[in-house]
Design a protein around this motif. Sequence first.
Motif, PDB file in Angstrom:
ATOM      1  N   SER A   1      32.541  33.223  45.500  1.00 36.89           N
ATOM      2  CA  SER A   1      32.121  34.153  44.449  1.00 36.89           C
ATOM      3  C   SER A   1      31.180  35.228  44.996  1.00 36.89           C
ATOM      4  N   ALA A   2      30.434  34.893  46.076  1.00 35.29           N
ATOM      5  CA  ALA A   2      29.543  35.871  46.680  1.00 35.29           C
ATOM      6  C   ALA A   2      30.279  36.819  47.615  1.00 35.29           C
ATOM      7  N   THR A   3      31.498  36.460  48.015  1.00 38.63           N
ATOM      8  CA  THR A   3      32.248  37.267  48.983  1.00 38.63           C
ATOM      9  C   THR A   3      33.371  38.056  48.325  1.00 38.63           C
ATOM     10  N   TYR A   4      34.050  37.429  47.375  1.00 42.13           N
ATOM     11  CA  TYR A   4      35.241  38.046  46.799  1.00 42.13           C
ATOM     12  C   TYR A   4      35.012  38.445  45.345  1.00 42.13           C
ATOM     13  N   ASP A   5      35.689  39.500  44.964  1.00 47.30           N
ATOM     14  CA  ASP A   5      35.640  39.967  43.589  1.00 47.30           C
ATOM     15  C   ASP A   5      36.426  38.998  42.704  1.00 47.30           C
ATOM     16  N   ARG A   6      35.829  38.553  41.630  1.00 51.63           N
ATOM     17  CA  ARG A   6      36.463  37.536  40.786  1.00 51.63           C
ATOM     18  C   ARG A   6      37.743  38.039  40.133  1.00 51.63           C
ATOM     19  N   LEU A   7      37.767  39.288  39.736  1.00 53.19           N
ATOM     20  CA  LEU A   7      38.919  39.813  39.002  1.00 53.19           C
ATOM     21  C   LEU A   7      40.122  40.010  39.906  1.00 53.19           C
TER      22      LEU A   7
ATOM     23  N   GLY B   1      40.289  39.356  43.517  1.00 52.93           N
ATOM     24  CA  GLY B   1      40.442  38.542  44.706  1.00 52.93           C
ATOM     25  C   GLY B   1      40.211  39.290  46.000  1.00 52.93           C
ATOM     26  N   CYS B   2      39.899  40.591  45.931  1.00 49.52           N
ATOM     27  CA  CYS B   2      39.574  41.371  47.124  1.00 49.52           C
ATOM     28  C   CYS B   2      38.107  41.128  47.495  1.00 49.52           C
ATOM     29  N   LEU B   3      37.729  41.584  48.688  1.00 50.79           N
ATOM     30  CA  LEU B   3      36.319  41.570  49.051  1.00 50.79           C
ATOM     31  C   LEU B   3      35.544  42.412  48.052  1.00 50.79           C
ATOM     32  N   ASN B   4      34.361  41.936  47.635  1.00 47.70           N
ATOM     33  CA  ASN B   4      33.589  42.764  46.716  1.00 47.70           C
ATOM     34  C   ASN B   4      32.945  43.926  47.472  1.00 47.70           C
ATOM     35  N   GLY B   5      32.431  44.888  46.727  1.00 53.66           N
ATOM     36  CA  GLY B   5      31.938  46.121  47.330  1.00 53.66           C
ATOM     37  C   GLY B   5      30.892  45.933  48.418  1.00 53.66           C
ATOM     38  N   PRO B   6      29.796  45.209  48.157  1.00 55.01           N
ATOM     39  CA  PRO B   6      28.765  45.040  49.184  1.00 55.01           C
ATOM     40  C   PRO B   6      29.270  44.349  50.449  1.00 55.01           C
ATOM     41  N   VAL B   7      30.091  43.300  50.286  1.00 53.82           N
ATOM     42  CA  VAL B   7      30.613  42.587  51.457  1.00 53.82           C
ATOM     43  C   VAL B   7      31.569  43.478  52.242  1.00 53.82           C
ATOM     44  N   PHE B   8      32.451  44.192  51.544  1.00 53.91           N
ATOM     45  CA  PHE B   8      33.402  45.094  52.200  1.00 53.91           C
ATOM     46  C   PHE B   8      32.664  46.174  52.983  1.00 53.91           C
ATOM     47  N   THR B   9      31.677  46.802  52.344  1.00 57.22           N
ATOM     48  CA  THR B   9      30.892  47.843  53.006  1.00 57.22           C
ATOM     49  C   THR B   9      30.182  47.297  54.232  1.00 57.22           C
ATOM     50  N   SER B  10      29.597  46.109  54.092  1.00 52.89           N
ATOM     51  CA  SER B  10      28.867  45.500  55.207  1.00 52.89           C
ATOM     52  C   SER B  10      29.796  45.178  56.368  1.00 52.89           C
ATOM     53  N   MET B  11      30.979  44.660  56.084  1.00 55.74           N
ATOM     54  CA  MET B  11      31.912  44.300  57.148  1.00 55.74           C
ATOM     55  C   MET B  11      32.413  45.530  57.887  1.00 55.74           C
ATOM     56  N   VAL B  12      32.672  46.615  57.154  1.00 54.79           N
ATOM     57  CA  VAL B  12      33.111  47.860  57.797  1.00 54.79           C
ATOM     58  C   VAL B  12      31.988  48.418  58.664  1.00 54.79           C
TER      59      VAL B  12
ATOM     60  N   ASP C   1      43.829  43.882  58.495  1.00 52.91           N
ATOM     61  CA  ASP C   1      43.216  44.915  57.663  1.00 52.91           C
ATOM     62  C   ASP C   1      42.284  44.299  56.619  1.00 52.91           C
ATOM     63  N   LEU C   2      41.303  45.070  56.202  1.00 51.53           N
ATOM     64  CA  LEU C   2      40.351  44.633  55.181  1.00 51.53           C
ATOM     65  C   LEU C   2      40.614  45.388  53.883  1.00 51.53           C
ATOM     66  N   VAL C   3      40.633  44.660  52.776  1.00 49.06           N
ATOM     67  CA  VAL C   3      40.823  45.264  51.453  1.00 49.06           C
ATOM     68  C   VAL C   3      39.622  44.914  50.592  1.00 49.06           C
ATOM     69  N   GLY C   4      38.990  45.924  50.007  1.00 47.73           N
ATOM     70  CA  GLY C   4      37.822  45.680  49.170  1.00 47.73           C
ATOM     71  C   GLY C   4      37.881  46.479  47.886  1.00 47.73           C
TER      72      GLY C   4
END
Length: 250
Positions: free
Chosen positions: A88-94, A96-107, A163-166
């Motif tokens: 729940s802290a990593t993925y968007d619940r609706l 299933g993609c990476l949520n915004g903060p995690v996606f931004t941080s990983m990029v 590839d990463l999807v967020g």
Amino acid sequence: MASDQTDSDPPAQAWKDVAWLTVLGTAACLILSLGLNYLLLFSEALTPFARSVITATLVPVAIGLPLFLLLGSKQAEIRRYRQELNRSATYDRLTGCLNGPVFTSMVDRRAAKPSEDGPRSGAFLVIHPEHLKSLNLRFGLEWGDEALRLIASTIQSSVRKEDLVGRIGTSMFGVFLPGASEKDAKDIGERIKARVRDVYFAPKGTEDVLAVQVGGVIFEHELAFEDMFRSAEERLSAAQDRLEFSHLSS
């Protein structure tokens, strides 16, 4: 004062429950051991050694088996809760993609990490669903959420494994394509658009067409998330129905 007392009540109650469980459990173990020894005294066929062996075997089994079974089930439950919390802290619940903060941080971490193989190129896509506001107004928010879920699932099935999807913001998706050429990025972008159009979507029994806009940026050296996002969003606004890319270099 009342609120302070209320806040301290749950921990105190928890420790009280632990104390009662400890006392009652210890008492039950003693009663079991003493009761078993007492019953074995009535058997004249058993020697004192045999009675000791029986007691030493049955008491640990009777106590340890349910205790370790309970502990094992609690550990499995804690592990499951921890996995759900991490997810729940990593993925968007609706979506299933990476949520915004995690996606931004990983990029950003990939952009900041030095490469041993020299300059790293790739692409970054911004994907925006069309007519989402209209869907929400006509059919309700739940159908707008369903459209986002379908679009997200289509995006994830259309990209490469690395590839990463967020999900960026409320209704926008970002796709980070490390090492992708302009041709690779265009193929992926066009594939996403075509597959989204082919998705069956029928809110309240009325078939409707889903569509997305795609903008992108090609980079020769990996850049910070904000730089890639800004350029890709500008291209998204300018491209309309075409899929075009900006070219950036550090």
